[in-house]
Design an enzyme around this catalytic site. Structure first.
Site, PDB file in Angstrom:
ATOM      1  N   LYS A  80      48.342  26.222  33.945  1.00  0.00           N
ATOM      2  CA  LYS A  80      46.985  26.223  34.441  1.00  0.00           C
ATOM      3  C   LYS A  80      46.646  24.435  34.468  1.00  0.00           C
ATOM      4  O   LYS A  80      46.988  23.758  33.662  1.00  0.00           O
ATOM      5  CB  LYS A  80      46.003  26.554  33.704  1.00  0.00           C
ATOM      6  CG  LYS A  80      44.465  26.606  34.622  1.00  0.00           C
ATOM      7  CD  LYS A  80      43.705  27.730  33.558  1.00  0.00           C
ATOM      8  CE  LYS A  80      42.321  27.800  34.072  1.00  0.00           C
ATOM      9  NZ  LYS A  80      41.511  28.722  33.434  1.00  0.00           N
ATOM     10  N   SER A 155      38.912  31.866  36.219  1.00  0.00           N
ATOM     11  CA  SER A 155      39.355  30.640  36.698  1.00  0.00           C
ATOM     12  C   SER A 155      40.862  30.441  36.733  1.00  0.00           C
ATOM     13  O   SER A 155      41.310  29.587  37.428  1.00  0.00           O
ATOM     14  CB  SER A 155      38.827  29.314  35.815  1.00  0.00           C
ATOM     15  OG  SER A 155      39.131  29.523  34.627  1.00  0.00           O
ATOM     16  N   SER A 179      38.618  34.105  31.748  1.00  0.00           N
ATOM     17  CA  SER A 179      39.469  33.611  32.899  1.00  0.00           C
ATOM     18  C   SER A 179      40.862  33.906  32.646  1.00  0.00           C
ATOM     19  O   SER A 179      41.340  33.394  33.686  1.00  0.00           O
ATOM     20  CB  SER A 179      39.132  31.902  32.784  1.00  0.00           C
ATOM     21  OG  SER A 179      38.012  31.596  33.587  1.00  0.00           O
TER      22      SER A 179
END
Ligand SMILES: [Mg+2]
Ligand SMILES: [Zn+2]
Lengths: 485, 505, 102
Positions: A80, A155, A179
């Site tokens: 990420k 996210s 997330s």
């Protein structure tokens, strides 16, 4: 080349293929790059591909495979884009960090490199990990591989979509209020938020420091165990890193759930949970029961306060964590008058709407006069929530709940109603507030979109989650379903 | 401000022109701790260095970097808190103090808020202006990080150097409302004595080098005045840029006078920060605090709490070195005057030098006189700290020995000391090289002669000489040689004897 | 409790954000919606409840006081939007030589 790659081989299978010399890490990496080239224009998981670095990491493995035994050595994955990697642009999905190259590696990156694994790129996310759809990324929105008109969740939407679309074997996400688990549920993959302190936060760009935790997104439970073996370790650079050595998580896969008591906390099945989701989770509980677990009803009366509590505490910490983006030392800068005006304009233009909203909320709840009513109150409620979990874990070994109330919503559906979007954290955020480990496991479909169930364990009892999740996975076929992307 | 409102303020003077005022002075002191590394990272904490060469992801506040507490910094604050008679908060933690400034890389300072300070409710004993001692209440002693530094380039820009960012700082704040039995600082002299005493304690502990000029000890007094007898507090101003003890007393004195002046003229004190200017010896407004800062303190989530147990605290307490006031008392008990003892203990190194010198069994007062007299003068002249001087305590003791056994006179010794100071040679070496072991010091020999001539048992021989018997001279030469262990120059003895005896004729 | 646009502007100022006018309006609306949700919490009596700010049951995590190499200055300054190869450059800070409130 004799090696056949469909894009959906598991990380464990890839590892075996490397061990038997069926394939080299370079071949795996190239195959991955080709897969990305083929599908990423549809999914848009990646903010950045680091082909050269990935290939040289693969070659490093191939030159000396015996010095990187087992695990995910030589198996490509993704990070990420809120995880710092030396010399590689890390944007956190924000314009304010566009072009920023960290001069250091995150703790997990060091672990990955030491293990001989390969990082192929950085995945998209909601700006500063604030959001549930990746629509808040300053760059573009990632699509759900099961239906590209829908969001992948967030996210860590880029990481979840990349794994679901077969672009990588594994990916790391971060989970502050859900997330990792929420996009895992939306994309039909496995996502684990480890116990707070189990994985180093050093080098992870902070959203809310007391809640953030890095964890794996993978296609199977076994792959998640392999990632956890690679990244969970004590890191002296993170004061909140747990000093005890982690177990070998793959060992827990061999144990079944007979003798387990699994609690079904009724508050998690309340209003707002879509019927197909509730049904799929209850059916999954029955699968575990048939495998030898005992099911009991339990109650966590304060869990409904988790969401407002989370939406006070996380922005409060974020307002402080994000104050450093002022245009002086790195990132974007808008020249304007004196230093104070430069700060204001830089932050105004560098941050997106959702980030600014959370900064303002966070600043408000910390300011004199409101601190007691909001921030302190939320911390007290956090205590009550933790007590709820403590209490239910005196009666059972694990909890099973939905991960998200619904399946993935359509892109743009909630854009003008940020509050609706925030509701998707209702089942996940209480877990962060209590610092517990929890995993989302694929457990069904509704209208062609995946459903996830959440398994919650007491602190540092990830092994129980692996045990139950693997048992469930062996008994079902959801993990074998593939999006036709 | 419109002229109208200025007038209306003037129209209601609360006090007459001769109301006596008193000042209430609060002291906020920041001491940089003498650790090797910074508070949260391994960068060097040493003073100086080229700009931005002592920085890393942690002290630059780079995204993702995390702090880890330097154990020694905590120990230093615990020690200081104990030495300042504080209660130790057994379970405490860090806060974030949020504000934006270019020299603050994370836009928050990791600090401790209110009662989360490691030490609370302590006191420090100072000498009161009106004689006697005063116990000044200390509100808190806490640990925090320093900021970077703004360098004011000419023109339209400033430069930022983060070398000092995250260097450990200890903040020591006096009580605004002291508890019963404790006092406030009320005069510039007391303010100066407070910072002097505090500096001594910190340097005795070895936790701070106390260099006000380099900024490793920073003192920001806040001052208000009120009519004598009033229980209310006036509006406070804070003074910055006080870089020496002298500046502290002058700055405070000026500000007290200024405030009284403003009030006597019917004006109002504005809450503000004022900057001391050494050259003009005045304070000037830097910025007003009308816009009260909103720091949004909250517990620092990246760091875990402290827990101090009794055993650890008692161990530390037992390990504390002798503190300045105890040392002063010991010196007084040894026979040093109160005033001299006070001067000796002000600088830890001076007091240690003194201790080492007297351990050589020489006269305490003589050592005091040398240390506070000739030695101090030379040290100040050359700007050398005592522990870097070439004169060792042993050498001073040896010099005093040479005077005591009359090898040299006190007068000659001054020259010998100066040479010791410059060359680092031992006094005996210097005396021998100059042939001064044979005593040619006329003053000294004359002194001996006068004493011998006045002794009652020598009167018969003296009378004989005065009666004309020159041979008795030999007797007196013998006496003098004996008194000087045979080292007096005989020729000089002869001449001086004749001179002195002639005077008695 | 309803926030006004002025109050939101004041909070934004505290957070060093120069919001555009329409942004202020929209944000005020969103904030009020969220605050309404926060009001839920006031239903709970927490007068005897200790706050939780950290979940880990750990204390006294320290490092030894050892100097480790710093980063090379070129690397530090490379990320700076404006530097002079020795220091970061900001618009002249007029406040004072010492705006810090350390
Ligand atoms: Mg301070
Ligand atoms: Zn550093």
């Amino acid at each position: 080349m004799s090696f056949k790659y469909d894009g959906f081989m598991t990380a464990a299978e890839a590892s075996k293929a490397l061990a038997s010399r069926e394939v080299s890490s370079r071949e795996l990496t190239q195959a991955t790059l080709e897969r990305i080239a083929a599908v990423d224009s549809k999914v848009k998981s990646f903010l950045k591909i680091i082909e050269d670095q990935a290939l040289s990491q693969a070659d490093r493995f191939d030159a000396n495979p015996q010095s990187f035994p087992g695990g995910l050595a030589g198996v490509p994955g993704a990070l990420k884009d809120n995880i710092c990697m030396r010399g590689i642009e890390t944007t956190c999905g924000s314009l304010i960090l566009e072009g920023w190259q960290p001069p250091y590696d995150a703790g997990v990156v060091t672990q990955i490199q030491d293990s001989g694994s390969v990082v192929i790129g950085k995945t998209n996310l909601d700006e500063f990990a604030m959001g549930s759809s990746t629509e808040n990324s300053a760059y573009f929105t990632t699509c759900n591989p099961w239906n590209t008109r829908h969001v992948p969740g967030g996210s860590s939407g880029g990481s979840a979509a990349a794994v679901a679309a077969g672009e990588v074997f594994w990916a790391l996400g971060s989970d502050t209020g859900g997330s990792i688990r929420q996009p895992a549920a939306y994309c039909g993959v496995v996502g684990l938020k480890p116990t707070y302190g189990r994985v180093s936060r050093y080098g992870v760009i902070a959203y809310a420091s007391s809640l953030d935790q890095i964890g794996p997104l993978t296609r199977t439970v076994e792959d998640a165990a392999l990632v956890m073996n690679m990244i969970s370790a004590h890191d002296p650079k993170d004061s909140t890193s747990y000093p005890e050595a982690p177990p070998d998580y793959t060992k827990s896969l061999k144990r079944d759930v007979s003798g387990f008591t699994i609690g079904i906390p009724r508050e998690f099945f309340g209003q707002g949970i879509a019927d197909p989701v509730a049904q799929a989770v209850m059916d999954s509980a029955t699968v575990l029961e048939r495998s030898g677990a005992r099911l009991i009803d339990v109650s966590t009366p304060n869990v409904g306060y988790g969401l407002p509590c989370y939406y006070i505490l996380a922005p409060a910490e974020a307002s402080s964590n994000l104050a450093r983006y002022d245009g002086v030392r790195y990132g974007m800068r808008v020249e304007a008058g004196d230093h104070a005006e430069m700060f204001r304009q830089t932050r105004e233009r560098g941050f997106g709407a959702e980030v600014k909203q959370r900064i303002v909320i966070g600043t408000y709840v910390l300011s004199a006069g409101y601190y007691d009513a909001f921030y302190l109150k939320a911390q007290q409620v956090r205590t009550l929530l933790s007590r709820d979990f403590e209490q239910v874990f005196s009666q059972c070994d694990l909890l099973i709940t939905p991960t998200v109330p619904t399946t993935a919503f359509a892109i743009g559906e909630h854009i003008d109603d940020p509050f609706q979007m925030k509701l998707s954290d209702v089942c996940t955020s209480p877990v962060n507030l209590a610092g517990l480990p929890a995993m989302s496991v694929p457990c069904g479909f509704s209208d062609g979109l995946p459903i996830g169930m959440q398994l919650i364990a007491p602190a540092f009892a990830e092994e129980r989650i692996f045990q139950a999740a693997y048992t469930f996975e062996q008994a079902t076929d959801y993990h074998k379903a593939r999006p036709s992307i | 401000m419109s002229s109208e409102s200025a007038l209306s303020e003037k129209a209601t003077p609360r006090e007459s022109a001769n109301t006596p005022y008193e000042a209430i002075i609060g002291m906020e002191v920041h001491a940089e701790l003498l650790t090797n590394s910074k508070l949260f990272c391994g960068c060097s904490a040493e003073f100086g260095g080229e700009p931005n060469t002592r920085c890393c992801p942690v002290c630059l506040g780079l995204p993702g970097a995390l702090p880890v507490i330097n154990e020694r910094a905590v120990e230093f604050v615990l020690k200081a808190a104990l030495a300042l008679n504080c209660q130790i908060s057994r379970d405490t933690y860090f806060h974030r103090k949020n504000y934006f400034y270019p020299d603050l890389p994370k836009a928050y300072q990791v600090s401790q808020y209110g009662d989360s300070a490691i030490g609370i409710y302590g006191w420090i004993e100072i000498d009161g202006e009106n004689g006697g001692s005063k116990k000044i209440g200390i509100r808190r002693v806490h640990l925090e990080e320093d900021t970077g530094k703004l360098i004011h380039a000419t023109g339209t820009t400033s430069e930022v150097d983060y070398n000092r960012s995250s260097v450990p700082l200890m903040e020591i704040v006096t009580e605004h409302h002291p508890r019963p039995g404790f006092d406030q600082i009320k005069t510039a002299g007391e303010a100066r004595d407070y910072i002097t005493k505090l500096r001594a304690i910190l340097t005795y502990l070895g936790v701070c080098d106390g260099k006000m000029e380099e900024g490793s000890l920073r003192c920001e007094p806040n001052i208000s005045v009120r009519p004598v007898g009033s229980e209310d507090y006036g509006t406070k101003t804070e003074i910055k840029n006080l870089n020496s003890f002298r500046a502290v007393s002058r700055g405070v004195e000026y500000e007290v006078e200024r405030q009284i002046d403003v009030l006597r003229n019917g004006g109002r004190i504005v809450q503000e920060t004022r900057r001391w200017d050494e050259e003009s010896a005045t304070t000037a407004s830097m910025r007003s605090k009308e816009m009260e800062q909103e720091y949004r303190y909250f517990p620092e989530p990246d760091l875990l709490p402290f827990h101090f147990d009794d055993e650890q605290i008692e161990q530390l307490r037992a390990s504390l070195p002798e503190m300045p006031l105890a040392r002063r008392q010991r010196f007084v008990d040894m026979g040093v005057s109160e005033t001299d003892a006070e001067t000796l203990i002000e600088d830890k190194a001076v007091s240690e030098f003194f201790d080492a010198a007297v351990s050589h069994a020489v006269d305490v007062r003589t050592v005091t006189n040398w240390v506070l007299g000739d030695f101090m003068k030379l040290l100040n002249q050359h700007g050398v700290p005592i522990n870097q001087s070439k004169v060792t305590p042993g050498a001073l003791a040896e010099l005093i020995g040479l005077i005591e056994d009359k090898t040299i006179s006190g007068k000659l010794a001054k020259g010998v000391f100066e040479e010791m100071f410059n060359s680092g040679k031992s006094p005996r070496e210097i005396v021998e090289a100059s042939g001064q072991t044979q005593i040619s010091d006329t003053d000294f020999i004359r002194e001996e002669i006068v004493r011998i001539l006045s002794e009652p048992r020598n009167q018969p021989q003296l009378q004989k000489y005065l009666a004309g018997n020159d041979k008795v001279l030999g007797f007196f030469v013998g006496q003098t040689m004996q008194a000087t262990s045979g080292r007096a120059n005989p020729q000089i003895v002869n001449e001086l004897l004749k001179e002195e005896m002639e005077k008695l004729r | 409790m309803k926030l006004t646009v002025e109050e939101v502007t004041a909070v934004a100022n505290l957070a060093c954000l120069a919001l555009e006018e329409d942004e202020k309006e929209r944000l005020t609306g969103h904030l009020n919606q969220i605050l309404e949700h926060f009001a839920e919490l006031q239903k709970l009596d927490t007068s005897d409840v200790e706050p939780t700010d950290r979940v880990l049951p750990m204390v006294n995590v320290y490092r030894a006081d050892e100097v480790k190499p710093s980063l090379p200055r070129e690397e530090i300054l490379a990320a700076g939007p404006l530097t002079n190869y020795e220091a970061f450059i900001v618009p002249r800070v007029v406040d004072s030589s010492d705006g810090k409130s350390a």
